[in-house]
Motif scaffolding. Structure first.
Motif, PDB file in Angstrom:
ATOM      1  N   LYS A  73       0.825  -1.207   0.000  1.00 51.49           N
ATOM      2  CA  LYS A  73       0.000   0.000   0.000  1.00 51.49           C
ATOM      3  C   LYS A  73       0.861   1.259   0.000  1.00 51.49           C
ATOM      4  CE  LYS A  73      -4.219  -1.758   2.201  1.00 51.49           C
ATOM      5  NZ  LYS A  73      -5.235  -1.517   3.227  1.00 51.49           N
ATOM      6  N   ILE A  74       1.900   1.275   0.823  1.00 56.75           N
ATOM      7  CA  ILE A  74       2.762   2.445   0.894  1.00 56.75           C
ATOM      8  C   ILE A  74       3.546   2.620  -0.399  1.00 56.75           C
ATOM      9  CG2 ILE A  74       4.799   3.412   2.046  1.00 56.75           C
ATOM     10  CD1 ILE A  74       2.185   3.779   3.577  1.00 56.75           C
ATOM     11  N   GLU A  75       4.050   1.523  -0.972  1.00 59.24           N
ATOM     12  CA  GLU A  75       4.787   1.622  -2.232  1.00 59.24           C
ATOM     13  C   GLU A  75       3.891   2.114  -3.365  1.00 59.24           C
ATOM     14  OE1 GLU A  75       6.401  -2.266  -2.652  1.00 59.24           O
ATOM     15  OE2 GLU A  75       8.016  -1.916  -1.208  1.00 59.24           O
ATOM     16  N   LYS A  76       2.652   1.645  -3.379  1.00 62.44           N
ATOM     17  CA  LYS A  76       1.724   2.104  -4.413  1.00 62.44           C
ATOM     18  C   LYS A  76       1.400   3.581  -4.219  1.00 62.44           C
ATOM     19  CE  LYS A  76      -2.381   0.649  -6.943  1.00 62.44           C
ATOM     20  NZ  LYS A  76      -3.405  -0.407  -7.096  1.00 62.44           N
ATOM     21  N   SER A  77       1.238   3.997  -2.972  1.00 63.95           N
ATOM     22  CA  SER A  77       0.972   5.414  -2.716  1.00 63.95           C
ATOM     23  C   SER A  77       2.166   6.264  -3.140  1.00 63.95           C
ATOM     24  CB  SER A  77       0.654   5.643  -1.234  1.00 63.95           C
ATOM     25  OG  SER A  77       1.801   5.521  -0.415  1.00 63.95           O
ATOM     26  N   ALA A  78       3.378   5.774  -2.893  1.00 61.29           N
ATOM     27  CA  ALA A  78       4.583   6.513  -3.290  1.00 61.29           C
ATOM     28  C   ALA A  78       4.660   6.648  -4.803  1.00 61.29           C
ATOM     29  CB  ALA A  78       5.826   5.809  -2.750  1.00 61.29           C
ATOM     30  N   PHE A  79       4.299   5.590  -5.492  1.00 65.11           N
ATOM     31  CA  PHE A  79       4.314   5.630  -6.959  1.00 65.11           C
ATOM     32  C   PHE A  79       3.328   6.672  -7.478  1.00 65.11           C
ATOM     33  CE2 PHE A  79       2.866   4.149 -11.135  1.00 65.11           C
ATOM     34  CZ  PHE A  79       4.084   4.049 -11.790  1.00 65.11           C
ATOM     35  N   TYR A  80       2.112   6.675  -6.923  1.00 66.89           N
ATOM     36  CA  TYR A  80       1.109   7.650  -7.351  1.00 66.89           C
ATOM     37  C   TYR A  80       1.525   9.073  -6.991  1.00 66.89           C
ATOM     38  CZ  TYR A  80      -2.314   4.072  -8.616  1.00 66.89           C
ATOM     39  OH  TYR A  80      -2.972   3.043  -9.220  1.00 66.89           O
ATOM     40  N   LEU A  81       2.141   9.257  -5.819  1.00 68.53           N
ATOM     41  CA  LEU A  81       2.609  10.584  -5.426  1.00 68.53           C
ATOM     42  C   LEU A  81       3.639  11.117  -6.416  1.00 68.53           C
ATOM     43  CD1 LEU A  81       3.001  10.017  -1.584  1.00 68.53           C
ATOM     44  CD2 LEU A  81       1.438  11.655  -2.642  1.00 68.53           C
ATOM     45  N   LYS A 136       5.888   7.788   6.586  1.00 66.61           N
ATOM     46  CA  LYS A 136       7.157   8.300   7.110  1.00 66.61           C
ATOM     47  C   LYS A 136       8.017   7.180   7.681  1.00 66.61           C
ATOM     48  CE  LYS A 136       8.924  12.286   9.630  1.00 66.61           C
ATOM     49  NZ  LYS A 136       8.575  13.475  10.432  1.00 66.61           N
ATOM     50  N   LYS A 137       7.374   6.153   8.206  1.00 63.28           N
ATOM     51  CA  LYS A 137       8.112   4.997   8.728  1.00 63.28           C
ATOM     52  C   LYS A 137       8.920   4.327   7.622  1.00 63.28           C
ATOM     53  CE  LYS A 137       7.344   0.465  10.871  1.00 63.28           C
ATOM     54  NZ  LYS A 137       6.305  -0.485  11.373  1.00 63.28           N
ATOM     55  N   TYR A 138       8.367   4.294   6.414  1.00 67.94           N
ATOM     56  CA  TYR A 138       9.031   3.624   5.290  1.00 67.94           C
ATOM     57  C   TYR A 138      10.030   4.535   4.583  1.00 67.94           C
ATOM     58  CZ  TYR A 138       6.264  -0.654   5.368  1.00 67.94           C
ATOM     59  OH  TYR A 138       5.725  -1.864   5.724  1.00 67.94           O
ATOM     60  N   TYR A 139       9.688   5.825   4.405  1.00 66.67           N
ATOM     61  CA  TYR A 139      10.503   6.697   3.572  1.00 66.67           C
ATOM     62  C   TYR A 139      11.139   7.869   4.305  1.00 66.67           C
ATOM     63  CZ  TYR A 139       8.639   4.018  -0.275  1.00 66.67           C
ATOM     64  OH  TYR A 139       8.309   2.994  -1.117  1.00 66.67           O
ATOM     65  N   GLY A 140      10.831   8.030   5.586  1.00 63.91           N
ATOM     66  CA  GLY A 140      11.530   9.028   6.372  1.00 63.91           C
ATOM     67  C   GLY A 140      11.030  10.450   6.249  1.00 63.91           C
ATOM     68  N   ILE A 141      10.128  10.715   5.302  1.00 66.01           N
ATOM     69  CA  ILE A 141       9.548  12.043   5.130  1.00 66.01           C
ATOM     70  C   ILE A 141       8.055  11.910   4.912  1.00 66.01           C
ATOM     71  CG2 ILE A 141      11.623  13.194   4.240  1.00 66.01           C
ATOM     72  CD1 ILE A 141      10.603  12.719   1.431  1.00 66.01           C
ATOM     73  N   LYS A 195      15.601   8.964  -8.447  1.00 68.79           N
ATOM     74  CA  LYS A 195      15.288   7.635  -7.937  1.00 68.79           C
ATOM     75  C   LYS A 195      15.504   7.643  -6.428  1.00 68.79           C
ATOM     76  CE  LYS A 195      19.896   5.623  -8.492  1.00 68.79           C
ATOM     77  NZ  LYS A 195      20.660   4.466  -8.958  1.00 68.79           N
ATOM     78  N   ILE A 196      14.845   6.750  -5.747  1.00 70.16           N
ATOM     79  CA  ILE A 196      14.932   6.694  -4.290  1.00 70.16           C
ATOM     80  C   ILE A 196      16.025   5.723  -3.879  1.00 70.16           C
ATOM     81  CG2 ILE A 196      13.686   6.077  -2.179  1.00 70.16           C
ATOM     82  CD1 ILE A 196      11.147   6.681  -3.841  1.00 70.16           C
ATOM     83  N   ILE A 197      16.897   6.168  -3.018  1.00 71.20           N
ATOM     84  CA  ILE A 197      17.883   5.266  -2.425  1.00 71.20           C
ATOM     85  C   ILE A 197      17.795   5.413  -0.915  1.00 71.20           C
ATOM     86  CG2 ILE A 197      19.452   5.375  -4.402  1.00 71.20           C
ATOM     87  CD1 ILE A 197      21.221   7.253  -2.768  1.00 71.20           C
ATOM     88  N   GLN A 198      18.299   4.438  -0.219  1.00 69.49           N
ATOM     89  CA  GLN A 198      18.327   4.494   1.239  1.00 69.49           C
ATOM     90  C   GLN A 198      19.754   4.804   1.683  1.00 69.49           C
ATOM     91  OE1 GLN A 198      15.775   4.136   3.431  1.00 69.49           O
ATOM     92  NE2 GLN A 198      14.374   4.047   1.701  1.00 69.49           N
ATOM     93  N   LYS A 199      19.889   5.803   2.542  1.00 73.87           N
ATOM     94  CA  LYS A 199      21.208   6.216   3.018  1.00 73.87           C
ATOM     95  C   LYS A 199      21.178   6.353   4.536  1.00 73.87           C
ATOM     96  CE  LYS A 199      24.806   9.680   2.265  1.00 73.87           C
ATOM     97  NZ  LYS A 199      25.175  10.918   1.538  1.00 73.87           N
ATOM     98  N   GLU A 200      22.205   5.839   5.198  1.00 74.71           N
ATOM     99  CA  GLU A 200      22.228   5.865   6.655  1.00 74.71           C
ATOM    100  C   GLU A 200      22.821   7.173   7.163  1.00 74.71           C
ATOM    101  OE1 GLU A 200      23.593   3.033  10.388  1.00 74.71           O
ATOM    102  OE2 GLU A 200      24.083   2.500   8.332  1.00 74.71           O
ATOM    103  N   ARG A 201      22.095   7.836   8.061  1.00 74.52           N
ATOM    104  CA  ARG A 201      22.607   9.040   8.689  1.00 74.52           C
ATOM    105  C   ARG A 201      23.642   8.681   9.749  1.00 74.52           C
ATOM    106  NH1 ARG A 201      16.925  12.056  10.027  1.00 74.52           N
ATOM    107  NH2 ARG A 201      16.474  12.938   7.973  1.00 74.52           N
ATOM    108  N   LYS A 210      11.428   2.176  -8.083  1.00 75.68           N
ATOM    109  CA  LYS A 210      11.500   3.471  -7.422  1.00 75.68           C
ATOM    110  C   LYS A 210      11.102   3.378  -5.960  1.00 75.68           C
ATOM    111  CE  LYS A 210      10.720   6.358 -11.425  1.00 75.68           C
ATOM    112  NZ  LYS A 210      12.107   6.823 -11.335  1.00 75.68           N
ATOM    113  N   VAL A 211      10.196   2.454  -5.648  1.00 78.06           N
ATOM    114  CA  VAL A 211       9.663   2.401  -4.287  1.00 78.06           C
ATOM    115  C   VAL A 211       9.805   1.039  -3.625  1.00 78.06           C
ATOM    116  CG1 VAL A 211       8.042   4.305  -4.606  1.00 78.06           C
ATOM    117  CG2 VAL A 211       7.346   2.004  -5.256  1.00 78.06           C
TER     118      VAL A 211
END
Length: 299
Positions: free
Chosen positions: A59-67, A95-100, A115-121, A204-205
């Motif tokens: 659900k979150i990935e689909k919402s991200a794609f539509y966004l 926000k839990k999945y994508y941080g924003i 494109k979306i990547i994951q990076k550790e702070r 992308k997601v």
């Protein structure tokens, strides 16, 4: 394991097509012809996730794609269609999945079609970073103009025999299973046989190891029933944006990014269908590892 996989494929297809419906354990287990207890264990064994984690992620990935690509849709419409009870619940989960927040995601994503990547702070938290795939949109459009023949046309219904692949690394083994099956049916090799990859997730997601890709073969007629790991699939007739070119595997991501960009620039919207690739040659038979491919986006 083969019978388990066939039933799980059926349930996953149902989940992806009914993200706004009742997706309780009891309901999905019934579709897979399992007791809830056994289904929960088998689903996790095959997918690596619990049913609830999988559903929420989808659900979150689909919402991200539509966004990112359906800017005309209001955020409220997106989360209500996906069954989230409120804006606060949706925002917290997203926000839990994508941080924003979803609104920040939408604002950032289209700027250079990142494109979306994951990076550790430094503090150990995971935050999404929008990493430019190409510095300027103009460069992408110029690249696609030079390397892809892009047209919009109606495609007929296509009947496929498919094998589900979970993760990009498993696509080639899935095609091996499909080809072995086709050889026994005297369907392969054949002069006009076409292999097709159907993308049921977006890179992308969705992490590459979780992307669901169907390794498929175009058939002259519909399969009557599943056979082992091989199951029938239909690509519905309809209008598609088609980008055609001779590419190496390393070019594929750039092709898809530029084609989705072309879609947005030309005011098309993706319909409720999955993008797919049609292969007209085999990269293993080319001295430079190139193949003739149609990249197709249903619109």
């Amino acid at each position: 394991m083969e019978e388990y996989t066939k039933r799980i494929v059926k349930t996953i297809q149902y989940i992806d097509d009914h993200l706004d419906a009742d997706l309780s354990l009891e309901k999905i287990a019934k579709i897979g012809a399992y007791s809830p207890f056994h289904f929960h264990r088998i689903f996790k064994l095959i997918t690596g996730e619990t049913l609830q984690v999988y559903i929420v992620r989808k659900k979150i990935e689909k919402s991200a794609f539509y966004l990112a690509v359906r800017k005309e849709i209001e955020i409220k419409e997106i989360y209500l269609d996906l069954g989230f009870s409120s804006h606060s619940v949706f925002c917290k989960t997203f926000k839990k999945y994508y941080g924003i927040s979803p609104s920040a995601f939408r604002k950032s994503a289209p700027e250079t079609f990142h494109k979306i990547i994951q990076k550790e702070r430094k503090n150990g938290q995971i935050a999404p970073v929008f990493d430019p795939y190409i510095c300027k949109i103009e460069n992408l459009l110029n690249w696609s103009a030079m390397n892809l023949k892009i047209e919009v046309k109606e495609l007929p219904e296509m009947n496929l025999a498919s094998v589900m692949s979970l993760g990009i690394a498993n696509v080639e083994p899935s095609y091996t299973i499909l080809i072995d099956w086709a050889k026994k049916k005297n369907l392969f090799p054949a002069e006009h046989v076409k292999m097709i990859s159907v993308y049921h997730d977006s890179f992308k997601v969705t992490p590459p190891e979780k992307v669901r890709i169907h390794a498929s073969m175009l058939l002259n007629k519909k399969m009557s029933k599943p056979e082992g790991k091989i199951f029938p699939e239909i690509i519905s007739a309809g209008k598609c944006i088609i980008g055609s070119g001779e590419m190496t595997l390393n070019d594929f991501e750039q092709c898809w990014v530029s084609l989705f960009l072309w879609m947005n620039e030309n005011k098309y919207s993706m319909r409720k269908a999955f993008p797919f690739e049609i292969y007209h040659s085999n990269f293993k038979e080319h001295p430079e590892g190139k193949m003739l491919v149609d990249f197709c986006i249903p619109v």
